[in-house]
Design an enzyme around this catalytic site. Structure first.
Site, mmCIF file in Angstrom:
data_model
loop_
_atom_site.group_PDB
_atom_site.id
_atom_site.type_symbol
_atom_site.label_atom_id
_atom_site.label_comp_id
_atom_site.label_asym_id
_atom_site.label_seq_id
_atom_site.Cartn_x
_atom_site.Cartn_y
_atom_site.Cartn_z
ATOM 1 N N HIS A 38 -15.284 -74.497 86.908
ATOM 2 C CA HIS A 38 -14.007 -75.018 86.425
ATOM 3 C C HIS A 38 -14.126 -76.478 86.016
ATOM 4 O O HIS A 38 -15.100 -77.162 86.334
ATOM 5 C CB HIS A 38 -12.928 -74.883 87.503
ATOM 6 C CG HIS A 38 -13.191 -75.713 88.719
ATOM 7 N ND1 HIS A 38 -13.984 -75.293 89.754
ATOM 8 C CD2 HIS A 38 -12.779 -76.969 89.076
ATOM 9 C CE1 HIS A 38 -14.049 -76.218 90.692
ATOM 10 N NE2 HIS A 38 -13.314 -77.270 90.297
ATOM 11 N N HIS A 94 -5.769 -84.194 87.796
ATOM 12 C CA HIS A 94 -6.099 -83.673 89.128
ATOM 13 C C HIS A 94 -5.904 -84.744 90.213
ATOM 14 O O HIS A 94 -5.474 -84.438 91.319
ATOM 15 C CB HIS A 94 -7.544 -83.177 89.119
ATOM 16 C CG HIS A 94 -7.991 -82.483 90.358
ATOM 17 N ND1 HIS A 94 -7.145 -81.771 91.177
ATOM 18 C CD2 HIS A 94 -9.227 -82.380 90.929
ATOM 19 C CE1 HIS A 94 -7.838 -81.253 92.191
ATOM 20 N NE2 HIS A 94 -9.098 -81.626 92.073
#
Length: 210
Positions: A49, A55
């Site tokens: 990923h 994030h």
């Protein structure tokens, strides 16, 4: 042309941080339905990923808005299999990383912890000094061969993630480089276009051409 698939298979028993994927059969030919249909429950950071800046940085770029140019193009698989503990700037310099925009670090993780079904107690990670080196040298994407780029001693503070994502550097994690010789390749990495997401699972391949 030779293609190396560096993507981990996704399945309910895979190596995973936290809750593992779940699969539900919605329709099946065996039950008299018109087709086979499944529903998958999985996280954005499942398997191979890409971490987007969002994030770790509120208001930063989400995965559906990151540049495809950072994830597609020439890349180096750098030999860091001799590294124990944290990757340091001198390891990057010795591996010939300077001058490359897309960098994948092959460590002992690929043949070891990455192949285990549960999280290892120790693994090779990228230290914050090396992360700053990557930022200073214009790297746009850094890939590593475990669930997280962080060393196992830094998963409370996430030092390298803060350095890289605050600078807009994308992080590719869980890249399976076990069968990939160090060298130069063409990277094609296309994370799912999850709107406003902090990351997304991806299919990633490395290509060599005659």
């Amino acid at each position: 042309m030779k293609i190396y698939d560096i993507t981990l298979p996704i399945h309910p028993k895979m190596l995973h941080w936290g809750r593992k994927p779940e699969v539900e059969v919605v329709e099946s030919l065996a039950n008299g339905d018109a087709s086979n249909v499944t529903r998958w429950r999985l996280g954005a950071h499942t398997g191979t990923h890409v971490d987007a800046p969002a994030h770790f940085v509120d208001g930063a770029t989400p995965i559906d808005q990151v540049s495809l140019y950072s994830m597609i193009g020439p890349a180096i698989v750098a030999d860091c299999t001799g590294v124990e503990g944290e990757v340091l700037p001198e390891h990057l310099e010795a591996a010939g990383v300077a001058g490359h925009r897309r960098v994948l670090l092959k460590t002992t993780n690929s043949a070891g912890p990455l192949k285990e079904p549960e999280r290892a107690q120790t693994w090779v990670g990228v230290g914050p000094a090396a992360s700053q080196w990557l930022v200073d040298h214009g790297v746009e994407l850094i890939g590593t061969d475990y669930m997280t780029l962080e060393h196992h001693t830094r998963t409370d503070t996430w030092d390298s993630h803060h350095v890289l994502l605050n600078a807009g550097v994308l992080i590719l994690e869980n890249a399976d480089l076990d069968e990939v010789p160090p060298g130069e390749y063409e990277l094609v990495c296309l994370p799912a276009k999850l709107v406003d997401a902090d990351g997304a699972f991806t299919r990633a391949v490395l290509i060599t051409r005659d």
